[in-house]
Design an enzyme around this catalytic site. Structure first.
Site, PDB file in Angstrom:
ATOM      1  N   HIS A   1       0.883  -1.302   0.067  1.00 39.67           N
ATOM      2  CA  HIS A   1      -0.282   0.073  -0.119  1.00 39.67           C
ATOM      3  C   HIS A   1       0.836   1.303   0.123  1.00 39.67           C
ATOM      4  O   HIS A   1       0.419   2.145  -0.851  1.00 39.67           O
ATOM      5  CB  HIS A   1      -0.982   0.053   1.072  1.00 39.67           C
ATOM      6  CG  HIS A   1      -1.850   1.142   1.331  1.00 39.67           C
ATOM      7  ND1 HIS A   1      -1.803   1.954   2.388  1.00 39.67           N
ATOM      8  CD2 HIS A   1      -2.678   1.627   0.632  1.00 39.67           C
ATOM      9  CE1 HIS A   1      -2.563   2.916   2.173  1.00 39.67           C
ATOM     10  NE2 HIS A   1      -3.267   2.790   1.341  1.00 39.67           N
TER      11      HIS A   1
ATOM     12  N   GLU B   1       2.091   1.900  -3.438  1.00 41.70           N
ATOM     13  CA  GLU B   1       1.150   2.587  -4.171  1.00 41.70           C
ATOM     14  C   GLU B   1       0.882   4.016  -3.942  1.00 41.70           C
ATOM     15  O   GLU B   1       0.881   4.812  -5.001  1.00 41.70           O
ATOM     16  CB  GLU B   1      -0.257   1.863  -3.973  1.00 41.70           C
ATOM     17  CG  GLU B   1      -1.394   2.284  -4.616  1.00 41.70           C
ATOM     18  CD  GLU B   1      -2.602   2.742  -3.543  1.00 41.70           C
ATOM     19  OE1 GLU B   1      -3.373   3.758  -3.562  1.00 41.70           O
ATOM     20  OE2 GLU B   1      -3.078   1.779  -2.989  1.00 41.70           O
ATOM     21  N   HIS B   2       1.063   4.504  -2.817  1.00 36.95           N
ATOM     22  CA  HIS B   2       1.076   5.975  -2.496  1.00 36.95           C
ATOM     23  C   HIS B   2       2.210   6.692  -3.062  1.00 36.95           C
ATOM     24  O   HIS B   2       2.169   7.759  -3.628  1.00 36.95           O
ATOM     25  CB  HIS B   2       1.173   6.345  -0.925  1.00 36.95           C
ATOM     26  CG  HIS B   2      -0.164   6.241  -0.306  1.00 36.95           C
ATOM     27  ND1 HIS B   2      -0.764   7.197   0.463  1.00 36.95           N
ATOM     28  CD2 HIS B   2      -1.201   5.351  -0.235  1.00 36.95           C
ATOM     29  CE1 HIS B   2      -1.902   6.942   1.059  1.00 36.95           C
ATOM     30  NE2 HIS B   2      -2.434   5.622   0.740  1.00 36.95           N
TER      31      HIS B   2
ATOM     32  N   GLU C   1       5.226  11.089   3.351  1.00 37.88           N
ATOM     33  CA  GLU C   1       3.924  10.304   2.986  1.00 37.88           C
ATOM     34  C   GLU C   1       3.484   9.403   4.391  1.00 37.88           C
ATOM     35  O   GLU C   1       2.343   8.987   4.396  1.00 37.88           O
ATOM     36  CB  GLU C   1       4.228   9.378   1.855  1.00 37.88           C
ATOM     37  CG  GLU C   1       2.927   8.737   1.203  1.00 37.88           C
ATOM     38  CD  GLU C   1       1.816   9.839   0.509  1.00 37.88           C
ATOM     39  OE1 GLU C   1       0.775   9.626   0.464  1.00 37.88           O
ATOM     40  OE2 GLU C   1       2.477  10.968   0.532  1.00 37.88           O
TER      41      GLU C   1
END
Length: 931
Positions: free
Chosen positions: A80, A83-84, A160
Site C-alpha cells: 500500500h 502505491e502511495h 507520506e
C-alpha cells in the site's frame, strides 16, 4: 487386445456416466469476441475492449498482480505504501509533478485518477478524453514510469508516512472495529487474516526507501502486470499506445506470487461483537466454503446455484416480513462474500426488534429449519429464474450503455482470477440453457451440502448491555438448533406474483401552452397545471428518464413531523404501487425495463423513473401510479419505525452521528432541526406516513416533469397527456416549505465522546449573498473552491502530513439567499487546533491571491469534459436540468454554461470571490474528540 477392450469399455462407461441426467461435461466458456488480449515480448499482458459509451472517453488501468498477501512479515503495509509513492515522484515527474500534470490536463484526483491496493492486486486508474492525443501519450508515459521508474526519495517517503497514518486513523470507526472482531472467525487459516492492505503503522513509521524500492523491484515487472484499455478508442490505436510506451520495459521477471490454500476450520464457533455504535442487534450464521471459480459450464451452474440460494432466502424472508408472518425481527439478509483467493462465505442474518435476541434467534432458526425440511418450491425457483433471465435479457439489450467503470472493473476481475470474460449475450444464452439443470432437487442437495458443512460460526451483534445479557450462550444456540431440527414446521406457501398494473388515466387532458426554451429543450404546460420539460440528449442511449420535481419537501411539514417524512417516503417506495406488492413490482419493473427511485430534501422531492425509448409507456404508467395510487405496507412501516426509535435511543452511543446532529442544530435557530421524541415517532402511524408522502405530490401545479430521451415528440405527448395530465389535485394540498432560520451568533461545539483515536473537525462559514446567486457567479465560486481544495490538500495533507482527506465544499441556498463553505477533515487529536488554524490561513492567502490563469484553464478543461459527457448521457442531462430548475428556477440555465465557461476570466472570478466570500456572517466550528 484384452487391454484395448478394457479401455474401450471404460471410455464407454465414462461417456455414459457423463451423459446421465444432471451430469455435464465441463465444457469451456466462450470469451467475449469484442475483447482483444495479448502479451508483449517482455511478458506484459494487455486487454483491450472497445466501448463507445460515453463517447470520446477511455479508462486506462495498470494492474499489478500482487497485493498485501505477498508481503513478508517485516513488510506489512509496504504494498500500500508503494502505491502511495507512485504519486510522489518518478524519474521525469519528481515530487507532486505527477498529480500536477494530471491536473493540468483537467483531470481530477479521485474522480479521474485513482489507485487501490487489495490483498491480491494493486491497480492504477486514469480516465480521460480520447480526443486529446497529446494527453493520452503523456498519461501512457506516466504509466510507463509507474511501472519502472518510481524514485522513492527519502523526503517524499517521510512526508507520506503521516498521510498513511491518518488514512489508517480515519478508518478506525465502528465498522472497522466490527470487522476486526469478526476477522479471527471469518478469516481463520487464511493468509488474509494478518495481511490487511493498510498494514501495521509500525511498518509505516520505520520502513526505509530502500525497502520500498526492493518490494517495487520484486513485483513491478512486466510479467506480473496487465494493462487494460476500455472505452471509445480504436483497438489499433490502443495497441499502439501500449506497445509504444510499455514494450520497452525491461523483461525482468517478478518473483512468483505464492499461494496459501485455505484450510477448513471444521468445528462450530461462537462470536459476540459488543459495540455501542452498532446500529442494530442481531444474529447470523456464517458458513465458509471453497470459492467457485467460473471457468466452465459446470462451475457456471454451481455458482448460479449458490447465488440462487441466497436470492431465494432473501426473497422469502422479505415476503414473510411484509406479510406480517415475521413480526419479531426488523429485517435480515443473506449474502456471499469472498474471504480469500480460494474461499468464500455465505451468511444468513436477521436483525432483532429492540434487544430481543431470543426472538431473533428463533426467527432465523425457523427459517433455516423450514428450508431444511421443505426446501424451496418450484414456484419460488421459477420466479427467481424468470426474474434473473429478464435482468440478463435487459443487459443484452442495454449492453452498449454499460457503465464504463464497472465494465473495466469486471475485466480487471477476469484478469485477476484468470476466468473467461463473458459477453452479455453469452451470459444470457448460457443461463437460459444451463439453468434448466437447476431444479428444486439440485438446490435441496446444495442446501444440505451447506448445512452439513462444519466450517461455520454463529455471530451475535449487540449494541448495549441489556442486549449483551440477552445474547444466547453457545449451549443455548446448540439446544435451539436441536429443538428446531426436531420440530415439524409448515412449508412456506409462495404468494405468487401479480404482474398487472392497471392505470385509470384520463385521455382527455390537453396541453395548454408550449414554449421553446432552447435547442432541443421545450416546455409544456398541461391542463391540470403540471409543467413538462422535454429534452433530447446528444448521445445514442436508448434510455428515457422521467423525473417528477415537486416543490414540496420535508420543510413543508411542521417540526413534529419533519424528520419522519423521508422515512415515510422510504416506506412507501418499498411497499409497491397500485395492485403490485413490493416483490411483484420488482418483477414487473424487470420485465418492462424500468427502475424507480425517490428522494426527499428540504424544499423538494424528486421521483425518478428510467424506461426504454422503444417501450416508454411503462415508465409513464409507473410514475402515474406512484403519485396517484401509492400504498404502504404496515409491516414495512413498523420495521422502519422501530429502527428509527432504536436509533434515537442509542444516539448517545454513536458519537459521530450525535456530533453531526449537534452541529446541525447549532447552525440554525429552528425547531425543525430537532430530533423527535420516541412517543412522537411511535404515534405516527402507517396511515399518517402514507398521507404525508401523498402530500408531497398533492398538486400537479406544483410539479415539473423533466423528460429526457430521444423519443419522437408526438409519441411522448400522447403519453404525457394521458398519464401526467390525468393527475388530479388533492383535497389536502401542502404549502411550499420555508428555509430553515439561520442562527445569528457564532458558535463552537466540542464533543469529547469519540471512541477512536481521531479528531473530526468541521467548520461552517455562512455568507449572506443578499440577492440570488446566478450561474456565472456560481461558476466563479466553484473555480475558486477547486484551487482552494488543492491548497488545502498540499498544505495540510501532504506538507503538514496532518490529515488523510480534507474536504472543501461551497453550497448555495437559493431560497435563503446565502452561501455556505464547509471545511472538514479528520486528524491526530492533539493537532486539531494547529491544523484548523493552518486551514484558515490557507483560505485567507488564497482569497488575497485569487486564482491564476493556469488554474482557471484547468477548471475550464475539467468542466468542459463534464459538459461533454453530460450532454450525451440521458441520466446526467436530466439531473442537470433538475438542478438548474431547483437552483435558478430556470430549466434552461444550464444551456448557457458552455458559453459562460469560455467567457470566464481571472479578473471576473477573483472579483466575484472577493465580493461574496470576504466577510462571513457567521462561523460555526465543531470538533469531535476522543473521550
Amino acid at each position: 487386445m484384452e487391454i484395448i477392450m478394457r479401455n474401450l469399455c471404460f471410455l464407454l462407461t465414462l461417456v455414459a456416466t457423463l451423459l446421465l441426467p444432471g451430469r455435464l461435461i465441463a465444457a469451456a466458456l466462450p470469451q467475449d469476441e469484442k475483447l482483444i488480449t495479448g502479451q508483449l515480448d517482455n511478458g506484459l499482458r494487455y486487454m483491450i475492449y472497445p466501448h463507445a459509451h460515453p463517447k470520446d472517453q477511455v479508462n486506462l488501468w495498470l494492474q499489478i498482480h500482487t497485493g498485501s498477501l505477498q508481503e513478508e512479515d517485516n513488510e506489512l503495509g509496504v504494498a500500500h505504501f508503494v502505491e502511495h509513492m507512485m504519486f510522489n515522484g518518478t524519474k521525469t515527474w519528481p515530487g507532486n509533478k505527477v498529480i500536477e500534470t494530471f491536473e493540468s490536463m483537467g483531470l481530477r484526483f479521485g474522480r479521474d485518477v485513482n489507485a487501490y491496493t487489495s490483498y491480491d492486486e494493486t491497480v492504477y486508474q486514469v480516465s480521460l478524453p480520447t480526443t486529446q492525443k497529446q494527453n493520452l501519450q503523456q498519461v501512457m508515459a506516466i504509466f510507463s514510469e509507474w511501472s519502472n521508474a518510481a524514485t522513492f526519495e527519502k523526503l517524499e517517503v517521510d512526508a507520506e508516512r503521516g498521510v498513511i497514518t491518518e488514512e489508517w486513523r480515519a478508518h478506525q470507526d465502528a465498522k472497522w472495529r466490527t470487522s476486526q472482531a469478526r476477522r479471527p472467525f471469518l478469516l481463520a487459516n487464511t493468509r488474509n487474516l494478518d495481511r490487511e492492505p493498510i498494514g501495521l503503522m509500525d511498518t509505516v513509521a520505520t520502513v526505509t526507501p530502500a525497502q520500498l524500492r526492493q518490494f517495487y523491484q520484486r513485483w513491478y515487472q512486466p510479467n506480473n502486470m496487465t494493462f487494460i484499455v476500455v472505452g471509445d478508442i480504436d483497438s489499433k490505436e490502443a495497441l499502439a499506445l501500449i506497445k509504444d510506451n510499455l514494450s520497452k520495459l525491461p523483461a525482468n521477471k517478478a518473483a512468483e506470487n505464492r499461494v496459501w490454500p485455505t484450510k477448513a476450520e471444521n468445528h462450530l464457533r461462537f462470536n459476540i461483537i459488543n459495540d455501542k455504535e452498532n446500529r442494530v442487534n442481531g444474529i447470523a450464521l456464517y458458513y465458509r466454503l471453497p470459492m467457485v471459480q467460473v471457468n466452465d459450464e459446470q462451475s457456471f451452474i454451481e455458482q448460479a446455484e449458490w447465488s440462487m440460494l441466497v436470492q431465494l432466502f432473501n426473497q422469502r424472508l422479505q415476503e414473510r416480513i411484509q406479510s406480517g408472518e415475521l413480526k419479531t425481527i426488523s429485517g435480515g439478509t443473506a449474502r456471499s462474500v469472498k474471504i480469500a483467493p480460494d474461499y468464500q462465505s455465505l451468511f444468513f442474518r436477521v436483525n432483532a426488534r429492540d434487544d430481543n435476541m431470543q426472538d431473533a434467534a428463533n426467527a432465523l432458526m425457523a427459517e433455516l429449519a423450514t428450508i431444511d425440511q421443505h426446501g424451496f418450491s418450484a414456484e419460488e425457483l421459477d420466479d427467481v429464474k424468470s426474474t434473473r433471465l429478464t435482468w440478463l435479457k435487459n443487459a443484452v439489450d442495454q449492453q452498449a450503455e454499460r457503465d464504463l467503470r464497472m465494465l473495466t472493473s469486471r475485466l480487471a476481475s477476469s484478469s485477476l482470477n484468470n476466468t473467461p470474460f463473458l459477453s452479455p449475450e453469452e451470459t444470457y444464452q448460457l443461463s437460459k440453457r444451463l439453468w434448466q439443470q437447476i431444479t428444486v432437487q439440485s438446490l435441496a442437495e446444495k442446501w444440505q451440502q451447506l448445512r452439513k458443512n462444519q466450517d461455520a460460526f454463529w455471530e451475535q451483534m449487540v449494541n448495549n448491555e441489556v442486549a449483551a445479557k440477552k445474547a444466547l450462550s453457545p449451549a443455548a444456540i446448540l439446544a435451539l438448533e436441536k429443538e428446531y431440527a426436531n420440530k415439524k414446521l409448515a412449508a412456506y406457501v409462495f404468494p405468487g406474483r401479480n404482474l398487472s398494473l392497471t392505470v385509470d388515466a384520463d385521455p382527455q387532458a390537453e396541453i395548454s401552452s408550449k414554449e421553446t426554451l432552447a435547442e432541443n429543450l421545450t416546455s409544456l404546460t398541461l391542463s391540470n397545471g403540471a409543467r413538462v420539460i422535454l429534452a433530447k440528449s446528444a448521445g445514442e442511449e436508448q434510455k428515457l428518464q422521467i423525473i417528477a420535481v415537486s416543490n414540496k419537501g420535508d420543510l413543508s411539514f411542521p417540526a413534529q413531523q419533519k424528520s419522519l417524512i423521508a422515512l415515510a417516503n422510504k416506506a412507501v417506495s418499498g411497499s409497491g404501487v397500485g395492485e403490485l406488492s413490493s416483490s411483484s413490482l420488482k418483477r414487473w419493473s424487470a420485465e418492462n425495463s424500468v427502475t424507480m427511485s425517490s428522494k426527499v430534501s428540504g424544499m423538494n422531492t424528486l421521483l425518478s423513473v428510467s424506461a426504454r425509448t422503444n417501450n416508454p409507456e411503462p415508465g409513464f404508467q409507473l410514475i402515474n401510479q406512484r403519485i396517484t395510487h401509492s400504498t404502504i405496507n404496515d409491516n414495512i412501516w413498523a420495521s422502519l419505525q422501530n429502527a428509527q426509535i432504536q436509533a434515537l435511543k442509542t444516539l448517545d452511543q454513536r458519537p459521530a452521528e450525535k456530533f453531526a446532529q449537534q452541529m446541525y442544530e447549532t447552525r440554525y435557530a429552528d425547531d425543525r432541526t430537532k430530533l423527535l421524541q420516541e412517543n412522537q415517532i411511535a404515534q405516527f402511524t402507517a396511515a399518517d406516513a402514507l398521507a404525508a408522502d401523498r402530500q408531497l405530490f398533492s398538486s400537479p401545479a406544483d410539479i415539473t416533469f423533466v423528460i429526457v430521451g430521444n423519443v419522437a415528440e408526438d409519441k411522448l405527448v400522447a403519453l404525457i397527456t394521458r398519464y401526467l395530465g390525468s393527475i388530479k389535485h388533492s383535497d389536502s394540498p401542502l404549502a411550499a416549505g420555508k428555509p430553515l432560520t439561520r442562527a445569528t451568533d457564532n458558535a463552537s461545539v466540542t464533543v469529547k465522546e469519540q471512541n477512536e483515536p481521531v479528531a473530526q473537525v468541521s467548520q461552517w462559514k455562512r455568507y449572506d449573498s443578499r440577492t440570488p446567486v446566478n450561474l456565472p457567479t456560481r461558476m466563479a465560486l466553484d473555480a475558486f473552491n477547486v484551487a482552494l481544495a488543492k491548497d488545502l490538500r498540499v498544505n495540510i495533507r501532504e506538507q503538514a502530513s496532518g490529515a488523510y482527506s480534507v474536504s472543501s465544499r461551497l453550497s448555495v441556498d437559493p431560497q435563503a439567499k446565502d452561501i455556505s463553505h464547509l471545511l472538514a477533515f479528520t486528524c491526530q487529536p492533539e493537532r486539531h487546533d494547529e491544523l484548523l488554524t493552518l486551514a484558515n490561513e490557507v483560505m485567507v492567502k488564497r482569497l488575497a491571491k485569487g486564482i491564476s490563469e493556469q488554474e482557471l484553464n484547468e477548471y475550464q478543461q475539467n468542466v468542459q469534459r463534464s459538459l461533454d459527457i453530460q450532454q450525451r448521457s440521458v441520466q446526467q442531462l436530466a439531473n442537470t436540468i433538475v438542478n438548474s430548475l431547483i437552483q435558478y428556477d430556470d430549466p434552461a440555465a444550464w444551456t448557457e454554461q458552455e458559453q459562460l465557461l469560455k467567457q470566464m476570466t481571472v479578473e471576473n472570478v477573483n472579483t466575484a470571490v472577493k465580493q461574496y466570500l470576504s466577510h462571513p456572517v457567521n462561523t460555526y466550528t465543531g470538533v469531535l474528540l476522543p473521550k
